[in-house]
Structures are given as C-alpha cells and as structure tokens.
Write a protein that holds these residues in place. Structure first.
Motif, PDB file in Angstrom:
ATOM      1  N   GLY A   1       0.809  -1.207   0.000  1.00  0.00           N
ATOM      2  CA  GLY A   1       0.000   0.000   0.000  1.00  0.00           C
ATOM      3  C   GLY A   1       0.847   1.264   0.000  1.00  0.00           C
ATOM      4  O   GLY A   1       0.336   2.360  -0.167  1.00  0.00           O
ATOM      5  N   LYS A   2       2.144   1.109   0.190  1.00  0.00           N
ATOM      6  CA  LYS A   2       3.073   2.239   0.181  1.00  0.00           C
ATOM      7  C   LYS A   2       4.101   2.034  -0.924  1.00  0.00           C
ATOM      8  O   LYS A   2       4.403   0.912  -1.305  1.00  0.00           O
ATOM      9  N   VAL A   3       4.634   3.125  -1.419  1.00  0.00           N
ATOM     10  CA  VAL A   3       5.753   3.073  -2.349  1.00  0.00           C
ATOM     11  C   VAL A   3       7.011   3.164  -1.490  1.00  0.00           C
ATOM     12  O   VAL A   3       7.125   4.047  -0.639  1.00  0.00           O
TER      13      VAL A   3
ATOM     14  N   ASP B   1       9.586  11.609 -12.258  1.00  0.00           N
ATOM     15  CA  ASP B   1       9.132  10.841 -13.407  1.00  0.00           C
ATOM     16  C   ASP B   1       8.759   9.401 -13.075  1.00  0.00           C
ATOM     17  O   ASP B   1       7.817   8.847 -13.643  1.00  0.00           O
ATOM     18  N   VAL B   2       9.504   8.779 -12.164  1.00  0.00           N
ATOM     19  CA  VAL B   2       9.301   7.356 -11.886  1.00  0.00           C
ATOM     20  C   VAL B   2       8.488   7.110 -10.617  1.00  0.00           C
ATOM     21  O   VAL B   2       7.584   6.276 -10.613  1.00  0.00           O
ATOM     22  N   VAL B   3       8.775   7.821  -9.535  1.00  0.00           N
ATOM     23  CA  VAL B   3       8.151   7.530  -8.259  1.00  0.00           C
ATOM     24  C   VAL B   3       6.804   8.227  -8.083  1.00  0.00           C
ATOM     25  O   VAL B   3       5.834   7.597  -7.637  1.00  0.00           O
ATOM     26  N   LEU B   4       6.714   9.493  -8.436  1.00  0.00           N
ATOM     27  CA  LEU B   4       5.448  10.220  -8.256  1.00  0.00           C
ATOM     28  C   LEU B   4       4.238   9.523  -8.885  1.00  0.00           C
ATOM     29  O   LEU B   4       3.197   9.443  -8.242  1.00  0.00           O
ATOM     30  N   PRO B   5       4.336   9.003 -10.109  1.00  0.00           N
ATOM     31  CA  PRO B   5       3.163   8.327 -10.691  1.00  0.00           C
ATOM     32  C   PRO B   5       2.720   7.082  -9.917  1.00  0.00           C
ATOM     33  O   PRO B   5       1.576   6.648 -10.050  1.00  0.00           O
ATOM     34  N   LEU B   6       3.595   6.524  -9.103  1.00  0.00           N
ATOM     35  CA  LEU B   6       3.249   5.340  -8.313  1.00  0.00           C
ATOM     36  C   LEU B   6       2.497   5.683  -7.032  1.00  0.00           C
ATOM     37  O   LEU B   6       1.832   4.810  -6.448  1.00  0.00           O
ATOM     38  N   LEU B   7       2.614   6.938  -6.596  1.00  0.00           N
ATOM     39  CA  LEU B   7       1.948   7.364  -5.360  1.00  0.00           C
ATOM     40  C   LEU B   7       0.479   7.652  -5.603  1.00  0.00           C
ATOM     41  O   LEU B   7       0.104   8.110  -6.680  1.00  0.00           O
ATOM     42  N   PRO B   8      -0.359   7.393  -4.589  1.00  0.00           N
ATOM     43  CA  PRO B   8      -1.772   7.758  -4.758  1.00  0.00           C
ATOM     44  C   PRO B   8      -1.907   9.281  -4.829  1.00  0.00           C
ATOM     45  O   PRO B   8      -1.065  10.012  -4.295  1.00  0.00           O
ATOM     46  N   PRO B   9      -2.952   9.760  -5.484  1.00  0.00           N
ATOM     47  CA  PRO B   9      -3.139  11.225  -5.614  1.00  0.00           C
ATOM     48  C   PRO B   9      -3.367  11.916  -4.281  1.00  0.00           C
ATOM     49  O   PRO B   9      -3.704  11.358  -3.313  1.00  0.00           O
TER      50      PRO B   9
END
Length: 166
Positions: A54-56, A158-166
């Motif tokens: 549930g976490k990156v 570019d890589v990590v932010l898209p994996l986080l929930p909004p």
C-alpha cells in the motif's frame, strides 16, 4: 602524481561507488515481487518490506565514503519530506564499517527517513548491494519497478510520483 595515475584512481573510486565492482548481489528482477527485507533500524524499530504493501518504498544503499551517495541523500530526504504523507517510505541502508558508525549516525540523524546498517539485516532477499549508491523502487503492490544508480529530482518525479496515490 601523474595525471594518468590520478585518472586511474578516480575511475576506480567511481566504479566502486556506482556498482561496477562486486558481482555477488542477488538477482532482483524488475516487474517482479520484491524479495524479502527485514532489518533493525538505527532507532531500534523494525523495518519489514512485506509489511509496507500500500506504500511506495525506496530501498537505498549508501555509505559515508561514497561521494555520489552524499550528493543524493539530501535529494532523497527532501523528496521524502514532501511525499511521505502520500504513502512514500524510504529505508536507507549504510554499508559503513563499525569504525565509521559515528560519522554514519551523524549523517543519518539529519535525515527524516529511517536508516540501518547492512549488518542489522536479518532477512535479506536483495543480497549484498552491487555498488553504491543503489536504490530500488518498490510499488504499492510490492513489485520492483525500477533500480537507480544515481538519484536525481527529475527521476524521482518521473518514476516515483506516478506510483503514489493522488
């Protein structure tokens, strides 16, 4: 010292830092489930990667003697401070030897994310790091999404932010 000797020494130091030396690492495969990782943090807490679903999670290996590591630590710390409320976790794992622990603890104390040492790992499916710095990106489902040998702000966005929930 001649410029050739200096260049050779500089290249050898860089290869150690970026991971061209040390081939005994376990095979961590992108787009597959992250291996196990359980360790005791410097603050006494337990970090268990399997409990972070549930976490990156960024698993980052570093050392006080590694110049590129020292350069990227403030970038990781700033990114963590900005995005931990959105579910970002970082564990910094130091490869420093016991004689350097005081220096390593001083650097660790300045970071908002938890740190540990390689010798405090009790379950290490990642194996020894290939080099330093080295960072693995684990998504919210526990899957390895990327591996960085040089963390930069743009790469994190570019890589990590898209994996986080909004």
């Amino acid at each position: 010292m001649s410029s050739k000797v200096f260049a050779s020494l500089a290249l050898m130091a860089w290869l150690v830092c970026v991971g061209e030396v040390g081939s005994a690492a376990a095979e961590v495969i992108l787009d597959r489930a992250a291996p196990s990782l359980v360790l005791t943090e410097l603050n006494g807490g337990t970090f268990d990667l399997s409990q972070k679903h549930g976490k990156v999670v960024l698993v980052t290996y570093w050392a006080t003697w590694c110049a590129p590591c020292k350069k990227e630590m403030p970038i990781l710390d700033s990114f963590y401070r900005r995005y931990r409320e959105r579910g970002l976790e970082i564990i910094g794992i130091s490869a420093d030897r016991p004689q350097d622990f005081a220096k390593m603890r001083k650097m660790s104390d300045a970071l908002a994310y938890p740190t540990a040492t390689l010798d405090q790992i009790t379950d290490n499916g990642f194996g020894p790091p290939e080099g330093f710095p080295l960072t693995y990106v684990v998504d919210r489902d526990g899957v390895i999404r990327d591996k960085f040998i040089d963390v930069r702000e743009q790469l994190l966005r570019d890589v990590v932010l898209p994996l986080l929930p909004p």
